[in-house]
Design an enzyme around this catalytic site. Sequence first.
Site, PDB file in Angstrom:
ATOM      1  N   TYR A 145      40.006  38.983  26.484  1.00 21.82           N
ATOM      2  CA  TYR A 145      41.315  38.516  27.269  1.00 21.82           C
ATOM      3  C   TYR A 145      42.464  38.801  26.659  1.00 21.82           C
ATOM      4  CZ  TYR A 145      43.906  35.581  30.665  1.00 21.82           C
ATOM      5  OH  TYR A 145      44.615  34.922  31.652  1.00 21.82           O
ATOM      6  N   ASN A 174      49.065  27.648  31.504  1.00 22.18           N
ATOM      7  CA  ASN A 174      48.056  27.058  32.388  1.00 22.18           C
ATOM      8  C   ASN A 174      48.436  26.453  33.638  1.00 22.18           C
ATOM      9  OD1 ASN A 174      47.309  26.702  29.455  1.00 22.18           O
ATOM     10  ND2 ASN A 174      45.371  25.934  30.635  1.00 22.18           N
ATOM     11  N   ARG A 186      37.769  26.071  34.845  1.00 21.41           N
ATOM     12  CA  ARG A 186      38.922  25.768  33.979  1.00 21.41           C
ATOM     13  C   ARG A 186      39.120  24.255  34.104  1.00 21.41           C
ATOM     14  NH1 ARG A 186      43.232  30.142  36.015  1.00 21.41           N
ATOM     15  NH2 ARG A 186      41.702  30.525  37.852  1.00 21.41           N
ATOM     16  N   PHE A 191      37.430  18.757  35.779  1.00 19.16           N
ATOM     17  CA  PHE A 191      37.420  17.471  35.558  1.00 19.16           C
ATOM     18  C   PHE A 191      37.653  16.889  37.040  1.00 19.16           C
ATOM     19  CE2 PHE A 191      39.487  16.943  31.014  1.00 19.16           C
ATOM     20  CZ  PHE A 191      38.417  17.487  30.535  1.00 19.16           C
ATOM     21  N   ARG A 211      47.424  21.059  26.415  1.00 14.76           N
ATOM     22  CA  ARG A 211      47.854  22.237  27.281  1.00 14.76           C
ATOM     23  C   ARG A 211      48.926  21.874  27.962  1.00 14.76           C
ATOM     24  NH1 ARG A 211      44.698  24.116  24.305  1.00 14.76           N
ATOM     25  NH2 ARG A 211      42.839  25.488  24.851  1.00 14.76           N
TER      26      ARG A 211
HETATM   27  P1  NAD Z   1      41.638  34.438  39.435  1.00 14.77           P
HETATM   28  O1  NAD Z   1      40.422  34.590  38.801  1.00 14.77           O
HETATM   29  O2  NAD Z   1      41.806  33.342  40.464  1.00 14.77           O
HETATM   30  O3  NAD Z   1      42.267  35.562  40.128  1.00 14.77           O
HETATM   31  C1  NAD Z   1      42.110  36.872  39.410  1.00 14.77           C
HETATM   32  C2  NAD Z   1      41.871  37.892  40.793  1.00 14.77           C
HETATM   33  O4  NAD Z   1      41.753  38.959  40.366  1.00 14.77           O
HETATM   34  C3  NAD Z   1      40.589  37.465  41.334  1.00 14.77           C
HETATM   35  O5  NAD Z   1      40.726  37.560  42.932  1.00 14.77           O
HETATM   36  C4  NAD Z   1      39.683  38.638  40.963  1.00 14.77           C
HETATM   37  O6  NAD Z   1      38.525  38.915  41.931  1.00 14.77           O
HETATM   38  C5  NAD Z   1      40.555  39.789  40.658  1.00 14.77           C
HETATM   39  N1  NAD Z   1      40.218  41.005  40.117  1.00 14.77           N
HETATM   40  C6  NAD Z   1      39.569  40.464  38.618  1.00 14.77           C
HETATM   41  N2  NAD Z   1      39.366  41.843  38.352  1.00 14.77           N
HETATM   42  C7  NAD Z   1      39.422  42.787  39.191  1.00 14.77           C
HETATM   43  C8  NAD Z   1      39.343  44.233  39.191  1.00 14.77           C
HETATM   44  N3  NAD Z   1      38.856  44.965  38.075  1.00 14.77           N
HETATM   45  N4  NAD Z   1      40.078  44.769  39.981  1.00 14.77           N
HETATM   46  C9  NAD Z   1      40.415  44.294  41.121  1.00 14.77           C
HETATM   47  N5  NAD Z   1      40.618  42.859  41.094  1.00 14.77           N
HETATM   48  C10 NAD Z   1      40.016  42.083  40.173  1.00 14.77           C
HETATM   49  O7  NAD Z   1      42.637  34.018  38.485  1.00 14.77           O
HETATM   50  P2  NAD Z   1      44.175  33.230  38.739  1.00 14.77           P
HETATM   51  O8  NAD Z   1      44.331  31.991  38.009  1.00 14.77           O
HETATM   52  O9  NAD Z   1      44.758  33.616  39.964  1.00 14.77           O
HETATM   53  O10 NAD Z   1      44.978  34.475  37.767  1.00 14.77           O
HETATM   54  C11 NAD Z   1      45.863  35.418  38.106  1.00 14.77           C
HETATM   55  C12 NAD Z   1      46.399  36.367  37.016  1.00 14.77           C
HETATM   56  O11 NAD Z   1      47.322  35.220  36.324  1.00 14.77           O
HETATM   57  C13 NAD Z   1      45.518  36.822  36.030  1.00 14.77           C
HETATM   58  O12 NAD Z   1      46.078  37.987  35.719  1.00 14.77           O
HETATM   59  C14 NAD Z   1      45.728  36.009  35.030  1.00 14.77           C
HETATM   60  O13 NAD Z   1      45.454  36.351  33.927  1.00 14.77           O
HETATM   61  C15 NAD Z   1      47.145  35.295  35.087  1.00 14.77           C
HETATM   62  N6  NAD Z   1      47.127  34.135  34.369  1.00 14.77           N
HETATM   63  C16 NAD Z   1      46.760  32.997  35.125  1.00 14.77           C
HETATM   64  C17 NAD Z   1      46.998  31.507  34.547  1.00 14.77           C
HETATM   65  C18 NAD Z   1      46.587  30.396  35.006  1.00 14.77           C
HETATM   66  O14 NAD Z   1      46.720  29.456  34.676  1.00 14.77           O
HETATM   67  N7  NAD Z   1      46.090  30.422  36.500  1.00 14.77           N
HETATM   68  C19 NAD Z   1      47.401  31.624  33.133  1.00 14.77           C
HETATM   69  C20 NAD Z   1      47.840  32.766  32.572  1.00 14.77           C
HETATM   70  C21 NAD Z   1      47.816  34.101  32.934  1.00 14.77           C
HETATM   71  N1  UDP Z   2      37.852  21.989  28.380  1.00 17.90           N
HETATM   72  C1  UDP Z   2      37.193  20.785  28.696  1.00 17.90           C
HETATM   73  N2  UDP Z   2      36.318  20.637  29.311  1.00 17.90           N
HETATM   74  C2  UDP Z   2      35.903  21.495  30.469  1.00 17.90           C
HETATM   75  C3  UDP Z   2      36.970  22.635  30.607  1.00 17.90           C
HETATM   76  C4  UDP Z   2      37.671  22.947  29.653  1.00 17.90           C
HETATM   77  O1  UDP Z   2      37.555  19.909  27.776  1.00 17.90           O
HETATM   78  O2  UDP Z   2      35.001  21.183  31.318  1.00 17.90           O
HETATM   79  C5  UDP Z   2      39.107  22.202  27.508  1.00 17.90           C
HETATM   80  C6  UDP Z   2      39.117  23.749  26.936  1.00 17.90           C
HETATM   81  O3  UDP Z   2      38.115  23.485  25.740  1.00 17.90           O
HETATM   82  C7  UDP Z   2      40.388  23.835  26.301  1.00 17.90           C
HETATM   83  C8  UDP Z   2      41.111  23.176  27.740  1.00 17.90           C
HETATM   84  O4  UDP Z   2      40.231  22.403  28.359  1.00 17.90           O
HETATM   85  O5  UDP Z   2      40.840  23.009  25.153  1.00 17.90           O
HETATM   86  C9  UDP Z   2      41.871  24.191  28.803  1.00 17.90           C
HETATM   87  O6  UDP Z   2      40.725  24.949  29.178  1.00 17.90           O
HETATM   88  P1  UDP Z   2      40.786  26.175  30.243  1.00 17.90           P
HETATM   89  O7  UDP Z   2      39.435  26.649  30.048  1.00 17.90           O
HETATM   90  O8  UDP Z   2      41.337  25.519  31.524  1.00 17.90           O
HETATM   91  O9  UDP Z   2      41.857  27.101  29.813  1.00 17.90           O
HETATM   92  P2  UDP Z   2      42.365  27.533  28.301  1.00 17.90           P
HETATM   93  O10 UDP Z   2      43.831  26.876  28.205  1.00 17.90           O
HETATM   94  O11 UDP Z   2      41.625  27.229  27.318  1.00 17.90           O
HETATM   95  O12 UDP Z   2      42.364  29.124  28.673  1.00 17.90           O
END
Ligand code: NAD
Ligand code: UDP
Length: 318
Positions: A145, A174, A186, A191, A211
């Site tokens: 990732y 996050n 997540r 939680f 976080r």
């Molecule tokens: P999510 O898993 O809910 O959404 C990701 C979506 O992408 C899903 O609908 C999944 O089916 C689709 N997908 C995965 N692989 C694919 C592929 N090969 N082709 C087409 N579709 C595909 O996650 P999210 O939280 O909505 O995250 C969305 C974006 O934001 C991601 O790129 C993630 O890395 C980025 N991001 C999210 C967070 C967060 O905290 N939510 C933090 C940092 C970055």
């Molecule tokens: N975590 C936890 N319990 C859970 C899921 C996650 O303690 O059931 C912790 C994890 O180890 C990390 C933080 O919560 O330290 C955030 O995890 P998450 O998977 O949401 O996102 P990350 O920021 O690690 O990508």
Amino acid sequence: MNRILVTGGAGFLGSHLCERLLEDGKNFVICVDNLYTGSMNNILYLNKNPNFEFIRHDVTQPLYVEVDQIYNLACPASPAHYQKNPIKTAKTSVLGAIHMLGLAKRVGARILQASTSEVYGDPSVHPQPESYHGNVNTTGIRSCYDEGKRMAETLFFDYHRQNAVDIRVIRIFNTYGPRMDPADGRVVSNFIVQALKNNDITIYGSGEQTRSFCYVDDLIDGMIRMMECKGITGPVNLGNPAEFTMMELAEMIIRMTKSSSRIVHMPLPDDDPVKRKPVIDLAQKDLGWMPSVTLEQGLRETIRYFRSIERLGKTCER
Ligand code: NAD
Ligand code: UDP
């Protein structure tokens, strides 16, 4: 009409983004998703909108559509899911970026990459400004990732320098809120589901790791501001700088749900970052953006959402 492609549009952030873009009334939204972690349930009501189209497609394959803007969100974001098939995760980030950048170049579209705070790895600088180059393990279980997203950023800037593609890169910290999948794995969703079922709350490690949690509405606002802002490529951090330990988060959720859950400790997964907090000066200065929802307010909405889901199912653990 502004024609906008959202990859990963059936996921958590993508579905909120599609909804906000459609509310504008001036956009035609094409949502592309392979439904790996996303769900048709997230976009069912949008399907009735004549300005919305869903295409089931995998971004590791090329795509040909005529659009003015591309938001590239396709990629599983939960460690449990992106580690399940790490080779696919790397392909999604890297091939997905190549295909979407190629499309942007061909049709002259502006393109935004949903990058991540994970490009900073387990940071040795705290809090993290955009100028920090990160501390990422290249061979660990998070590397598919982290390195995939880092390579995607590199591709964005090379397409910009070599082919003048109009790029925007945001680094998302996050983010949580309604429509997270209860089995996503997540920390916020785990939680809350555990608390609502009065099950044990699973803290990985001591719970002293931190976080910084951003509410989804704030994040989507920042994302759209970045796309619409002229003369800026980023990378720009988007996140809420209020920092919490996982123990504090667990205690807050137990209190807010009036749960009888106990806290249990489980092994800390490899390479789990010790702390994370964004510097958001750039977003404030260039986008006029600041998150406005506190963790307590955002959790209230998220807990309300999870209470409204009939079947909570099981949480997903690493
Ligand atoms: P999510 O898993 O809910 O959404 C990701 C979506 O992408 C899903 O609908 C999944 O089916 C689709 N997908 C995965 N692989 C694919 C592929 N090969 N082709 C087409 N579709 C595909 O996650 P999210 O939280 O909505 O995250 C969305 C974006 O934001 C991601 O790129 C993630 O890395 C980025 N991001 C999210 C967070 C967060 O905290 N939510 C933090 C940092 C970055
Ligand atoms: N975590 C936890 N319990 C859970 C899921 C996650 O303690 O059931 C912790 C994890 O180890 C990390 C933080 O919560 O330290 C955030 O995890 P998450 O998977 O949401 O996102 P990350 O920021 O690690 O990508």
